[in-house]
Design a protein around this motif. Structure first.
Motif, short mmCIF file in Angstrom:
data_model
loop_
_atom_site.label_atom_id
_atom_site.label_comp_id
_atom_site.label_asym_id
_atom_site.label_seq_id
_atom_site.Cartn_x
_atom_site.Cartn_y
_atom_site.Cartn_z
N GLN A 412 52.68 4.15 16.85
CA GLN A 412 51.58 3.70 17.68
C GLN A 412 51.46 4.48 18.98
N HIS A 413 52.35 5.43 19.21
CA HIS A 413 52.36 6.16 20.48
C HIS A 413 52.11 7.65 20.26
N GLU A 414 51.64 8.28 21.32
CA GLU A 414 51.51 9.74 21.32
C GLU A 414 52.87 10.32 21.71
N LEU A 415 53.50 11.03 20.78
CA LEU A 415 54.85 11.53 21.00
C LEU A 415 54.83 12.99 21.41
N GLN A 416 55.72 13.32 22.33
CA GLN A 416 55.92 14.71 22.74
C GLN A 416 57.33 15.13 22.34
N ALA A 417 57.45 16.33 21.79
CA ALA A 417 58.72 16.80 21.24
C ALA A 417 59.45 17.66 22.26
N PHE A 418 60.76 17.42 22.37
CA PHE A 418 61.64 18.21 23.25
C PHE A 418 62.83 18.66 22.41
N PRO A 419 62.97 19.97 22.15
CA PRO A 419 64.07 20.44 21.28
C PRO A 419 65.42 20.29 21.96
N VAL A 420 66.43 20.00 21.17
CA VAL A 420 67.81 19.93 21.64
C VAL A 420 68.51 21.20 21.17
N VAL A 421 68.91 22.04 22.12
CA VAL A 421 69.51 23.34 21.82
C VAL A 421 70.98 23.33 22.23
N HIS A 422 71.83 23.79 21.32
CA HIS A 422 73.27 23.86 21.60
C HIS A 422 73.78 25.20 21.10
N ARG A 423 74.34 25.99 22.02
CA ARG A 423 74.87 27.33 21.70
C ARG A 423 73.81 28.20 21.05
N GLY A 424 72.60 28.12 21.59
CA GLY A 424 71.52 28.96 21.12
C GLY A 424 70.87 28.54 19.83
N ARG A 425 71.25 27.39 19.30
CA ARG A 425 70.70 26.94 18.03
C ARG A 425 70.03 25.58 18.22
N ALA A 426 68.80 25.45 17.70
CA ALA A 426 68.08 24.19 17.79
C ALA A 426 68.67 23.21 16.79
N LEU A 427 69.28 22.14 17.30
CA LEU A 427 69.96 21.17 16.44
C LEU A 427 69.08 19.99 16.06
N GLY A 428 68.15 19.67 16.89
CA GLY A 428 67.32 18.49 16.63
C GLY A 428 66.19 18.42 17.64
N THR A 429 65.54 17.27 17.66
CA THR A 429 64.38 17.08 18.52
C THR A 429 64.40 15.66 19.09
N VAL A 430 64.09 15.56 20.36
CA VAL A 430 63.90 14.25 21.00
C VAL A 430 62.40 14.00 21.12
N TYR A 431 61.95 12.90 20.56
CA TYR A 431 60.54 12.52 20.62
C TYR A 431 60.39 11.41 21.65
N ALA A 432 59.57 11.66 22.66
CA ALA A 432 59.35 10.70 23.74
C ALA A 432 57.87 10.35 23.81
N ALA A 433 57.59 9.06 23.88
CA ALA A 433 56.21 8.60 23.98
C ALA A 433 55.76 8.61 25.44
N SER A 434 54.52 8.98 25.67
CA SER A 434 53.97 8.98 27.02
C SER A 434 53.91 7.55 27.55
N ARG A 435 53.97 7.43 28.87
CA ARG A 435 53.92 6.08 29.46
C ARG A 435 52.62 5.37 29.11
N SER A 436 51.56 6.14 29.02
CA SER A 436 50.27 5.60 28.58
C SER A 436 49.55 6.70 27.82
N PRO A 437 48.70 6.35 26.86
CA PRO A 437 48.02 7.38 26.06
C PRO A 437 47.24 8.36 26.93
N GLY A 438 47.42 9.63 26.62
CA GLY A 438 46.72 10.67 27.37
C GLY A 438 47.44 11.13 28.61
#
Length: 714
Positions: A412-438
């Motif tokens: 139900q939320h607009e998610l923004q992706a933030f990659p998690v990088v460890h030793r130069g390798r992308a291991l995963g992604t953190v998805y965070a919803a905006s406080r309010s849409p837009g």
């Protein structure tokens, strides 16, 4: 479209007529202020004011009051004109313009005082006042899409309209006309304002689109500032606070009208919506400076009262100077503290990531599983930034999977992706919803997430490794189950062959031998015939036994060794390949065997796996590859591993999958399983130059195989 133009024409005519009558009332209002209002009062509109000796004369006081009212109304008129010009073709634009014209005209005292003595004019402005409150209420209940949200608010609007009509027929003073206490009026006012704000907040959370939410922010901000400011400043007109002087009345009147001036500005921005500026910084500043003003006033009043009693023998000027200096010194720390508290209230603790990391470190010191640690991180990010949802995802079997989350309603939320990088390798992604849409994340938010995710990298890496270990453990368990099933199936097949085929034949042989013995003396010729048949049966039985043994382990391996067995199999396959080439008038298939150096002694399981993989690959080449050369390579690699490669130059269709058309004997899956059983690997690929390549890497001893399995699990 035609109906909208008619409504636009009616609103424009109403606007022009009301503005003309308003201008006509200005001189009357000025003279009424001078003649009676300032000195004797004009009811609730303008109370009697105390003229200070040596202060402003009556004429100047009247001029200031006229200028305040006229400036207020002109601001509303200007906003209404802009809305009619830019957004008059929309129903909400027409309703907003009507509300601004009516409210801006009748809220100041000018028209009510200036129209006295002219009953028709008085009734006109009473009607305009009724339209003002009704239009403002209807606008707040319908904005921005023109529907009542929630639906029951339409019935509340009927009550508001009924109160406005009763007030109109009561001469504009319903509460006094029916003798109701002023507390009723105050409760009704607060209830109405709360309803209008609640309607917009409910619409914002449950109905509006991102653009409509941005519009709603402006409306809620304008209505909140307007009516809350109106309620606070109205209380300051009380004799308990107000000394009744003309100067104090002018200042309070100016402050009241300035507070209500937020309404036309915010409504204009919301209705035009061509460029919706972000309102969040404005709300932030409003709360900060409103709280700062209250704090400074309270601090000043408390300081004056306290120091006035303690230093009652001092010169009042000195005491005033000390209080002013104290307030000036405290101003900056109070403002900074209030700004920090408001920032955390609206956006969380994005300005202090290291304090959050310290708290997170305390929680990480507890014995937790990697998934639980990631859930703690997700919860801390959600709490620190005041976000509705935060999730942590990693790749599992080639697909991104959320393994930790905080909050609800991910879809139900607009998610923004933030990659998690460890030793130069992308291991995963953190998805965070905006406080309010837009709403986008600020630079402080991004900095906070960057610092936090940098420290979360090792935890995500541990969780990723744990998922891989679990997958390997599951694969190992599955392979073991397959091995057990295959072994038991093979045992059952051997038992059936022995019981159903070999055992009856042996019993028949024994019976035939006994029968032949009886005929040796009585009928030697019959005995000889029986013995000949017995010999034939024995040979057939021996052949079946050899076939059974061959299925368990190819005898060529014991007789000729691995290399010799492969060469023999090549010779066997060369004959059908030569026949096929002759029938198709093509170049015959040639087999080549390349053994780099002498092979060490191999375990039986390794020999069988290599032989089965090589022979199955060669059979597939003969049947399906349409090749001219099939080359088999055996080589000992580092770490005591045997490398096997079967390569052909066939012209296979690159559109077909590798599995297509291949034999159903051992099969590709069986090749992989044979390699995996002894701790090795097996793969298949289509070459760019044409043809197929089958490769395998197998450990030469049991210790190395066990080590490889352990490394995979780690």
């Amino acid at each position: 479209m035609k109906t909208t133009r008619i409504y636009m024409l009616l609103v424009t005519v109403f606007f022009l007529a009301t503005a003309a009558l308003y201008i006509n009332c200005i001189p009357n209002y000025y003279h009424a202020l001078i003649d009676r209002c300032i000195t004797s009062g004009c009811g609730l509109s303008v109370p009697a004011l105390g003229m200070e000796p040596g202060g402003m004369p009556v004429q100047q006081t009247a001029l200031w009051l006229v200028l305040i009212d006229v400036s207020f109304t002109m601001l509303f008129y200007a906003s209404a004109a802009i809305i009619l010009w830019k957004g008059g073709r929309e129903p909400m634009g027409l309703l907003g313009a009507l509300a601004l014209v009516a409210f801006g005209t009748t809220f100041p005292s000018l028209v009510m005082v200036g129209s006295e003595g002219t009953p028709l004019l008085k009734q006109w402005f009473m009607g305009v006042s009724t339209i003002a409150w009704s239009a403002v209420s209807l606008f707040c209940l319908l904005f921005p899409n023109g529907t009542f949200v929630p639906r029951w608010s339409r019935y509340a609007f009927v009550l508001i309209m009924l109160q406005n009509l009763i007030n109109f027929f009561s001469g504009g003073s319903m509460w006094e006309h029916y003798g109701l206490p002023i507390v009723f009026q105050f409760v009704w006012f607060l209830s109405t304002v709360a309803l209008l704000i609640y309607s917009q907040v409910h619409r914002f959370r449950n109905v509006s689109t991102p653009e409509q939410r941005q519009q709603t922010k402006w409306v809620v901000y304008g209505v909140s500032v307007t009516f809350i400011g109106f309620a606070i400043i109205t209380l300051m007109f009380s004799p308990v606070v107000n000394d009744g002087s003309a100067t104090m009345f002018i200042w309070l009147n100016a402050a009241l009208h300035m507070t209500l001036a937020a309404l036309p500005i915010t409504l204009t921005l919301a209705l035009l919506r061509r460029r919706l500026w972000d309102i969040n910084p404005l709300v932030n500043r409003t709360i900060v400076y409103g709280a700062l003003t209250l704090a400074i006033v309270l601090l000043y009043a408390a300081s004056v009262l306290y120091l006035g009693k303690v230093l009652n023998n001092w010169n009042p000027l000195v005491v005033s100077f000390i209080v002013t200096a104290l307030v000036a010194v405290a101003f900056a720390p109070i403002k900074e503290w209030l700004q920090r508290q408001v920032n955390r209230m609206l956006k969380g603790r994005h300005d202090d990531p290291y304090a959050v990391l310290l708290e997170l470190g305390v929680q990480m010191a507890e014995p937790l599983a990697p998934e639980a640690m990631l859930e703690v991180i997700a919860g801390k990010v959600k709490e620190a930034l005041r976000l509705p949802y935060v999730g942590v995802a990693i790749g599992v079997e080639g697909q991104e999977t959320v393994i930790a989350e905080a909050g609800e309603g991910r879809g139900q939320h607009e998610l923004q992706a933030f990659p998690v990088v460890h030793r130069g390798r992308a291991l995963g992604t953190v998805y965070a919803a905006s406080r309010s849409p837009g709403e986008a994340f600020s630079a402080e938010d991004n900095l906070f997430l960057e610092v936090l995710l940098r420290h979360a990298g090792p935890l995500v890496n541990n969780a990723d490794m744990l998922q891989a270990m679990r997958k390997l453990a599951e694969d190992l368990q599955e392979s073991r189950e397959k091995l057990v099933l295959a072994r038991e199936e093979e045992r059952r097949q051997i038992r059936n062959n022995l019981h159903d085929d070999l055992a009856p034949r042996l019993a028949a042989l024994a019976l035939n031998a006994a029968t032949a013995r009886k005929f040796v003396e009585r009928d030697p010729a019959a005995a000889i015939a029986m013995l000949d048949e017995l010999r034939s049966t024995i040979r057939s039985t021996v052949g079946d036994i050899r076939t059974l043994v061959h299925d368990l382990r190819p005898p060529a391996l014991d007789e000729l060794g691995l290399v010799g067995a492969i060469r023999t199999r090549m010779d066997e396959l060369s004959k059908p390949a030569l026949l096929l080439a002759g029938e198709e008038n093509a170049k015959p298939l040639r087999f080549e065997l390349d053994v780099e150096g002498a092979l060490p002694a191999l375990r039986a399981a390794v020999e069988v796996a290599v032989y089965r993989i090589v022979t199955e690959s060669m059979v597939n080449t003969v049947k399906h590859a349409n090749a001219t050369v099939c080359r088999v390579q055996l080589a000992v690699m580092e770490r005591e591993r045997l490398y096997v490669e079967i390569r052909d130059d066939g012209a296979s269709n690159p559109q077909h999958p590798i599995w297509s058309g291949m034999s159903s004997g051992i099969g590709l899956m069986s090749m992989r399983e044979r390699a995996a059983e002894i701790g090795g690997e097996c793969g298949f690929e289509r070459l760019e130059t044409g043809g197929m390549r089958v490769w395998a890497q197998l450990p030469l001893n049991h210790t190395e195989a066990s080590k490889d399995k352990g490394e995979k699990l780690a």
